[in-house]
Motif scaffolding. Structure first.
Motif, mmCIF file in Angstrom:
data_model
loop_
_atom_site.group_PDB
_atom_site.id
_atom_site.type_symbol
_atom_site.label_atom_id
_atom_site.label_comp_id
_atom_site.label_asym_id
_atom_site.label_seq_id
_atom_site.Cartn_x
_atom_site.Cartn_y
_atom_site.Cartn_z
ATOM 1 N N SER A 8 0.890 -1.093 0.059
ATOM 2 C CA SER A 8 0.055 -0.033 0.096
ATOM 3 C C SER A 8 0.743 1.105 0.055
ATOM 4 O O SER A 8 0.526 2.238 -0.622
ATOM 5 N N THR A 9 1.875 1.265 0.874
ATOM 6 C CA THR A 9 2.820 2.585 0.818
ATOM 7 C C THR A 9 4.292 1.964 1.122
ATOM 8 O O THR A 9 4.498 0.865 1.517
ATOM 9 N N SER A 10 5.016 2.961 0.788
ATOM 10 C CA SER A 10 6.506 2.794 1.271
ATOM 11 C C SER A 10 6.893 3.030 2.631
ATOM 12 O O SER A 10 7.862 2.364 3.078
ATOM 13 N N THR A 11 6.192 3.903 3.307
ATOM 14 C CA THR A 11 6.375 4.515 4.621
ATOM 15 C C THR A 11 4.855 4.371 5.611
ATOM 16 O O THR A 11 4.091 4.978 5.274
ATOM 17 N N ILE A 12 5.131 3.958 6.740
ATOM 18 C CA ILE A 12 3.947 3.830 7.937
ATOM 19 C C ILE A 12 4.371 4.845 8.930
ATOM 20 O O ILE A 12 5.601 5.321 8.964
ATOM 21 N N HIS A 13 3.518 5.407 9.496
ATOM 22 C CA HIS A 13 3.785 6.444 10.270
ATOM 23 C C HIS A 13 4.665 6.075 11.583
ATOM 24 O O HIS A 13 4.489 4.924 12.078
ATOM 25 N N GLY A 14 5.553 7.024 11.824
ATOM 26 C CA GLY A 14 6.591 6.587 12.777
ATOM 27 C C GLY A 14 7.623 5.522 12.284
ATOM 28 O O GLY A 14 8.408 5.122 13.446
ATOM 29 N N SER A 15 7.858 5.249 11.166
ATOM 30 C CA SER A 15 8.949 4.169 10.786
ATOM 31 C C SER A 15 9.412 4.962 9.584
ATOM 32 O O SER A 15 9.368 5.904 8.970
ATOM 33 N N GLU A 16 10.742 4.446 9.426
ATOM 34 C CA GLU A 16 11.573 4.753 8.345
ATOM 35 C C GLU A 16 11.197 4.207 6.696
ATOM 36 O O GLU A 16 10.179 3.142 7.057
ATOM 37 N N PRO A 17 11.296 4.957 5.907
ATOM 38 C CA PRO A 17 10.881 4.318 4.526
ATOM 39 C C PRO A 17 11.191 3.013 4.354
ATOM 40 O O PRO A 17 12.453 2.257 4.470
ATOM 41 N N LEU A 18 10.098 1.857 3.908
ATOM 42 C CA LEU A 18 10.400 0.595 3.672
ATOM 43 C C LEU A 18 10.843 -0.300 4.946
ATOM 44 O O LEU A 18 10.951 -1.512 4.873
ATOM 45 N N ALA A 19 10.923 0.482 6.047
ATOM 46 C CA ALA A 19 11.500 -0.304 7.325
ATOM 47 C C ALA A 19 10.323 -1.595 7.653
ATOM 48 O O ALA A 19 11.012 -2.701 8.057
ATOM 49 N N TYR A 20 9.183 -1.393 7.389
ATOM 50 C CA TYR A 20 8.347 -2.482 7.964
ATOM 51 C C TYR A 20 8.321 -3.539 7.047
ATOM 52 O O TYR A 20 7.725 -4.489 7.433
ATOM 53 N N LEU A 21 8.836 -3.293 5.736
ATOM 54 C CA LEU A 21 9.017 -4.303 4.676
ATOM 55 C C LEU A 21 10.380 -5.099 4.829
ATOM 56 O O LEU A 21 10.847 -5.940 3.712
ATOM 57 N N PRO A 39 11.431 5.200 -11.655
ATOM 58 C CA PRO A 39 11.198 6.512 -10.836
ATOM 59 C C PRO A 39 10.114 7.447 -11.329
ATOM 60 O O PRO A 39 9.768 8.527 -10.959
ATOM 61 N N TYR A 40 9.266 6.805 -12.448
ATOM 62 C CA TYR A 40 8.528 7.844 -13.107
ATOM 63 C C TYR A 40 7.384 8.487 -12.458
ATOM 64 O O TYR A 40 6.818 9.202 -12.956
ATOM 65 N N ALA A 41 7.187 7.867 -11.343
ATOM 66 C CA ALA A 41 5.747 8.567 -10.671
ATOM 67 C C ALA A 41 5.853 9.810 -9.932
ATOM 68 O O ALA A 41 4.982 10.380 -9.831
ATOM 69 N N THR A 87 9.210 -0.164 -8.377
ATOM 70 C CA THR A 87 8.677 0.588 -8.767
ATOM 71 C C THR A 87 8.093 1.673 -7.693
ATOM 72 O O THR A 87 7.227 1.025 -6.775
ATOM 73 N N GLY A 88 8.446 2.777 -7.284
ATOM 74 C CA GLY A 88 8.154 3.653 -6.409
ATOM 75 C C GLY A 88 6.660 4.375 -6.416
ATOM 76 O O GLY A 88 6.208 4.663 -7.506
ATOM 77 N N GLY A 89 6.673 5.405 -5.571
ATOM 78 C CA GLY A 89 5.546 5.816 -5.420
ATOM 79 C C GLY A 89 5.454 7.437 -5.914
ATOM 80 O O GLY A 89 6.515 7.728 -6.342
ATOM 81 N N GLY A 90 4.209 7.922 -6.213
ATOM 82 C CA GLY A 90 4.156 9.402 -6.767
ATOM 83 C C GLY A 90 2.869 9.466 -7.220
ATOM 84 O O GLY A 90 1.767 9.272 -6.685
ATOM 85 N N ASN A 91 2.586 9.822 -8.526
ATOM 86 C CA ASN A 91 1.400 10.020 -9.132
ATOM 87 C C ASN A 91 1.231 8.908 -10.278
ATOM 88 O O ASN A 91 1.991 8.610 -10.955
#
Length: 235
Positions: A8-21, A39-41, A87-91
């Motif tokens: 769903s996301t790369s980052t959850i609240h209170g955590s570093e990017p992708l740390a939960y994964l 990186p196109y998004a 493939t990362g997030g964005g638009n």
């Protein structure tokens, strides 16, 4: 052969990017040293170079190296040679537009279906569904087509939000928007909450993470499924 994580996301609240994964990614990319990043998004305001540097710094923590597809003169060949893809997030509109304009929709689909480990987050997850029509993003560009990769036989709504009972907001909820989608479209939609992901492996699709997911099917009431549930028959 597909071996994918659709988060769903790369980052959850209170955590570093992708740390939960972290453990999930170590498993996904077990035999991969270099990951091809798409990186196109990311809209203007941050360059593809800057986006790639930031993602590379994250992956260094699990001893993986990132190289971005935008650095190659032949991006199709880069996909054919990739050992792992992210493939990362964005638009999502921008991402899909760039994939089509660079002739990458089919090569990316074929790479994932061949078993190359794939991670998608946010917009990178949206494109794993049948179409991008259940994105939350604004249409800042007009892609040639709304059809996406079809890695799973349904649509995805990342960042799914439940209605806030204490809110005074009277606009449409996420659930209302998805029901509007089903007035004109038949495929199911999986509402993925923050911190949830789908594991697609050897023909099986499984909900992972600590939260439930909300499932929307045309002409049915929405329902919840527990983590660990199979979505392989949802289509």
């Amino acid at each position: 052969m597909t071996n994918s994580i659709i988060a769903s996301t790369s980052t959850i609240h209170g955590s570093e990017p992708l740390a939960y994964l972290k453990n999930t990614l170590l498993d996904l990319y077990t035999d991969v040293e270099e990951i091809l990043f798409i990186p196109y998004a990311r809209p203007s305001g941050i360059s593809h170079d800057e986006y790639t540097i930031g993602v590379n710094n994250i992956f260094k923590k699990i001893d993986k190296r990132i190289v971005s597809i935008h650095m190659f003169s032949d991006p199709i060949e880069a996909l054919k040679n990739a050992k792992g893809i992210y493939t990362g997030g964005g638009n999502t509109f921008l991402l899909v537009d760039q994939l089509y304009r660079n002739g990458l929709i089919t090569p990316l689909q074929e790479a994932i279906q061949s078993g190359i480990p794939y991670l998608g987050t946010s917009a990178g997850s949206n494109i794993c569904g049948l179409t991008m029509k259940t994105t939350n993003d604004m249409p800042i560009v007009y892609p040639p087509n709304f059809a996406t990769l079809g890695i799973v036989p349904f649509n995805i709504n990342p960042h799914y939000l439940d209605p806030d009972p204490s809110s005074t907001h009277k606009g449409e909820t996420r659930e209302t928007r998805i029901k509007e989608f089903h007035n004109l479209n038949s495929q199911p939609v999986v509402g993925l909450r923050e911190g949830s992901w789908l594991k697609v492996y050897k023909g099986q699709i499984t909900l992972e993470g600590e939260l439930t997911a909300r499932i929307f099917e045309q002409n049915k009431e929405p329902y919840e499924i527990e983590s660990g549930s199979s979505l392989s028959e949802l289509h």
